[in-house]
Design an enzyme around this catalytic site. Structure first.
Site, PDB file in Angstrom:
ATOM      1  N   TYR A 108      38.536  38.186  42.781  1.00 45.57           N
ATOM      2  CA  TYR A 108      38.361  39.373  42.062  1.00 45.57           C
ATOM      3  C   TYR A 108      36.757  39.834  42.066  1.00 45.57           C
ATOM      4  O   TYR A 108      36.055  39.214  41.687  1.00 45.57           O
ATOM      5  CB  TYR A 108      38.987  39.573  40.836  1.00 45.57           C
ATOM      6  CG  TYR A 108      40.775  39.672  40.901  1.00 45.57           C
ATOM      7  CD1 TYR A 108      41.248  40.690  41.161  1.00 45.57           C
ATOM      8  CD2 TYR A 108      41.066  38.226  40.795  1.00 45.57           C
ATOM      9  CE1 TYR A 108      42.666  40.635  41.102  1.00 45.57           C
ATOM     10  CE2 TYR A 108      42.530  38.115  40.874  1.00 45.57           C
ATOM     11  CZ  TYR A 108      43.253  39.408  40.911  1.00 45.57           C
ATOM     12  OH  TYR A 108      44.878  39.198  41.065  1.00 45.57           O
ATOM     13  N   TYR A 147      45.293  31.969  44.361  1.00 40.00           N
ATOM     14  CA  TYR A 147      44.086  31.175  43.422  1.00 40.00           C
ATOM     15  C   TYR A 147      44.496  30.393  42.499  1.00 40.00           C
ATOM     16  O   TYR A 147      45.673  30.818  41.791  1.00 40.00           O
ATOM     17  CB  TYR A 147      42.977  32.321  43.030  1.00 40.00           C
ATOM     18  CG  TYR A 147      43.800  33.419  42.073  1.00 40.00           C
ATOM     19  CD1 TYR A 147      43.663  33.182  40.863  1.00 40.00           C
ATOM     20  CD2 TYR A 147      44.148  34.544  42.794  1.00 40.00           C
ATOM     21  CE1 TYR A 147      44.060  34.237  40.054  1.00 40.00           C
ATOM     22  CE2 TYR A 147      44.653  35.597  41.843  1.00 40.00           C
ATOM     23  CZ  TYR A 147      44.630  35.239  40.445  1.00 40.00           C
ATOM     24  OH  TYR A 147      45.251  36.419  39.479  1.00 40.00           O
ATOM     25  N   ARG A 163      48.194  31.068  41.005  1.00 44.19           N
ATOM     26  CA  ARG A 163      49.018  32.474  41.267  1.00 44.19           C
ATOM     27  C   ARG A 163      49.304  32.834  42.791  1.00 44.19           C
ATOM     28  O   ARG A 163      48.375  32.478  43.563  1.00 44.19           O
ATOM     29  CB  ARG A 163      48.036  33.659  40.795  1.00 44.19           C
ATOM     30  CG  ARG A 163      47.807  34.005  39.223  1.00 44.19           C
ATOM     31  CD  ARG A 163      48.891  33.865  38.489  1.00 44.19           C
ATOM     32  NE  ARG A 163      50.251  34.777  38.938  1.00 44.19           N
ATOM     33  CZ  ARG A 163      50.314  35.973  38.950  1.00 44.19           C
ATOM     34  NH1 ARG A 163      49.295  36.670  38.275  1.00 44.19           N
ATOM     35  NH2 ARG A 163      51.257  36.615  39.255  1.00 44.19           N
ATOM     36  N   HIS A 166      49.374  38.230  45.050  1.00 40.93           N
ATOM     37  CA  HIS A 166      50.019  39.479  44.901  1.00 40.93           C
ATOM     38  C   HIS A 166      48.927  40.638  44.504  1.00 40.93           C
ATOM     39  O   HIS A 166      47.891  40.658  44.524  1.00 40.93           O
ATOM     40  CB  HIS A 166      50.421  39.089  43.170  1.00 40.93           C
ATOM     41  CG  HIS A 166      49.349  38.682  42.218  1.00 40.93           C
ATOM     42  ND1 HIS A 166      48.820  37.631  42.363  1.00 40.93           N
ATOM     43  CD2 HIS A 166      48.723  39.375  41.605  1.00 40.93           C
ATOM     44  CE1 HIS A 166      47.763  37.336  41.431  1.00 40.93           C
ATOM     45  NE2 HIS A 166      47.864  38.766  40.685  1.00 40.93           N
ATOM     46  N   HIS A 168      48.238  44.150  42.019  1.00 43.62           N
ATOM     47  CA  HIS A 168      48.565  44.775  40.751  1.00 43.62           C
ATOM     48  C   HIS A 168      48.763  46.423  41.086  1.00 43.62           C
ATOM     49  O   HIS A 168      47.933  46.937  41.968  1.00 43.62           O
ATOM     50  CB  HIS A 168      47.322  44.638  40.009  1.00 43.62           C
ATOM     51  CG  HIS A 168      47.193  43.110  39.449  1.00 43.62           C
ATOM     52  ND1 HIS A 168      47.542  42.664  38.215  1.00 43.62           N
ATOM     53  CD2 HIS A 168      46.502  42.130  39.856  1.00 43.62           C
ATOM     54  CE1 HIS A 168      47.160  41.245  38.175  1.00 43.62           C
ATOM     55  NE2 HIS A 168      46.455  41.099  39.262  1.00 43.62           N
TER      56      HIS A 168
END
Lengths: 242, 170
Positions: A108, A147, A163, A166, A168
């Site tokens: 991110y 990740y 995770r 995905h 958000h």
């Protein structure tokens, strides 16, 4: 039909189709979930109304290009489209959808992401789109990577909690009682079965509802795979037929 | 009644809510000159059950204007000390209610949003407010903001511990 504000204007959320609030292996859910029982909610004018936002600009719906003329982001391009509906199948126009995700490698662009995974100079992973008159939206992005969650393990193991890929979504819909922040998952991902967050939802069909459908007919000539995903916002109880 | 599909499951914002979505002007509910009324600085801190500041918790406010009409929305997030601040006005009362502000909280570890209601100090209508009366009497003061001098109110929230903020059923 008379508009009325009553305690039954919104169906309460069903705990079987919503996630558990406390999750073993995810400490913040323990420290941040109130211990006291919730107070009975009087459905109020604040719940039944909501803010109206200026529509997102067209370029905000393309996460795959950070600025005109720049190389597109690394990873598998995807087109994601679908509708935002209420519980009774009514399309919801004018819903502001805020979108964020990690890059194809699982990083991110955020001051809270300490991982050593490389950034992609051509990807930020933040976008917005507003649903049209039929409740439809369309986004272009790259498929996010999975990740390892720093300092978190699967319960009872020394193995990192990973995770699954995905995206958000934050949806600002017609009323604050229909406010939704959620995540969308990808079909066939081996990490889906292990994810502490996705599997905090007891009902299998509710978990399936969070998983996009790969729809090859929607693959596009720009080299993107087509995925379809609908969102369902809590809506006012349907008016009985007259 | 038509076929009902359950609403999409809520999932936590996680720790990576984008800074780009937190716009300074949205911490001012009076932006654009839309709200007549006396300016009010609203601030507070958010702590978890252990007393640790909640950092990067997203707060959304929704309230009526001074005439009781809905339309004032704001959003911000907490800083490294768990502190937040808004600029707004005291809303007018809506039918049968004391003046209030709806406060929603989204944060890493909150699998579903938390929603509560902020009430105003020295407000005689609090006594008869039907939502405040649903809160156990001993906990009602936790939903009433505290004066912080002229034109300023403080509203701290605790997600656990002795002074846990009352949150509403979803």
């Amino acid at each position: 039909m008379t508009a009325r504000i009553a305690s039954d204007s919104f169906a309460p959320y069903d705990d079987r189709t919503q996630p558990a609030r406390r999750i073993a292996g995810y400490p913040n859910t323990q420290f941040r979930t109130p211990a006291q029982p919730p107070v009975e909610r009087l459905v109020s004018a604040a719940d039944l109304s909501g803010p109206v936002f200026a529509p997102a600009r067209a370029e905000e719906a393309d996460l795959a290009v950070v600025a005109p003329g720049r190389t597109r982001a690394m990873g598998q391009l995807i087109h994601l489209s679908g509708r935002v509906l209420d519980e009774y199948g009514q399309p919801l126009p004018g819903v502001l959808m805020e979108v964020w995700q990690c890059n194809a490698a699982g990083k991110y662009i955020h001051h809270n992401d300490p991982s050593p995974v490389p950034v992609d100079p051509n990807f930020v992973g933040v976008g917005r789109v507003t649903t049209d008159a039929e409740g439809r939206y369309r986004l272009r992005t790259v498929k996010p990577g999975g990740y390892a969650v720093p300092e978190h393990s699967f319960p009872g193991t020394q193995k990192n909690w990973w995770r699954p890929p995905h995206i958000h979504f934050s949806l600002l819909g017609p009323a604050t009682a229909s406010r939704l922040i959620t995540q969308m998952f990808f079909p066939g991902e081996p990490l889906n079965r292990l994810d502490l967050i996705l599997n905090a939802i007891p009902d299998e069909s509710a978990r399936a509802q969070l998983t996009a459908r790969f729809t090859p007919e929607l693959n596009t000539d720009d080299g993107a795979l087509g995925f379809v995903h609908d969102f369902v916002l809590r809506g006012r109880l349907a008016t009985p037929a007259a | 009644m038509s076929q009902r599909t359950p609403p999409t499951a809520h999932i936590t914002t996680g720790p990576f809510f984008p800074a780009r979505f937190i716009r300074d002007e949205e911490a001012d509910l009076t932006r654009g000159g839309r709200a007549a009324g006396t300016a009010l600085a609203l601030s507070g801190r958010i702590r978890d059950a252990e007393g640790t500041p909640c950092v990067c918790a997203v707060l959304e406010l929704w309230q009526a204007d001074a005439g009781g009409r809905y339309g004032l929305w704001g959003r911000t997030w907490t800083d490294k000390d768990g502190a937040y601040g808004f600029r707004t006005i005291k809303p007018g009362a809506t039918e049968g209610r004391a003046p209030y502000i709806q406060v929603s909280l989204h944060a890493s570890g909150l699998m579903r949003p938390l929603v509560t209601v902020l009430f105003f100090p020295d407000e005689p209508r609090n006594e008869s407010d039907p939502q405040l009366r649903l809160v156990p009497p001993a906990r009602r003061p936790l939903l009433i903001a505290k004066p912080q001098g002229e034109g300023a109110l403080r509203f701290d929230m605790a997600l656990g511990g002795a002074n846990e903020t009352p949150f509403l059923a979803d």
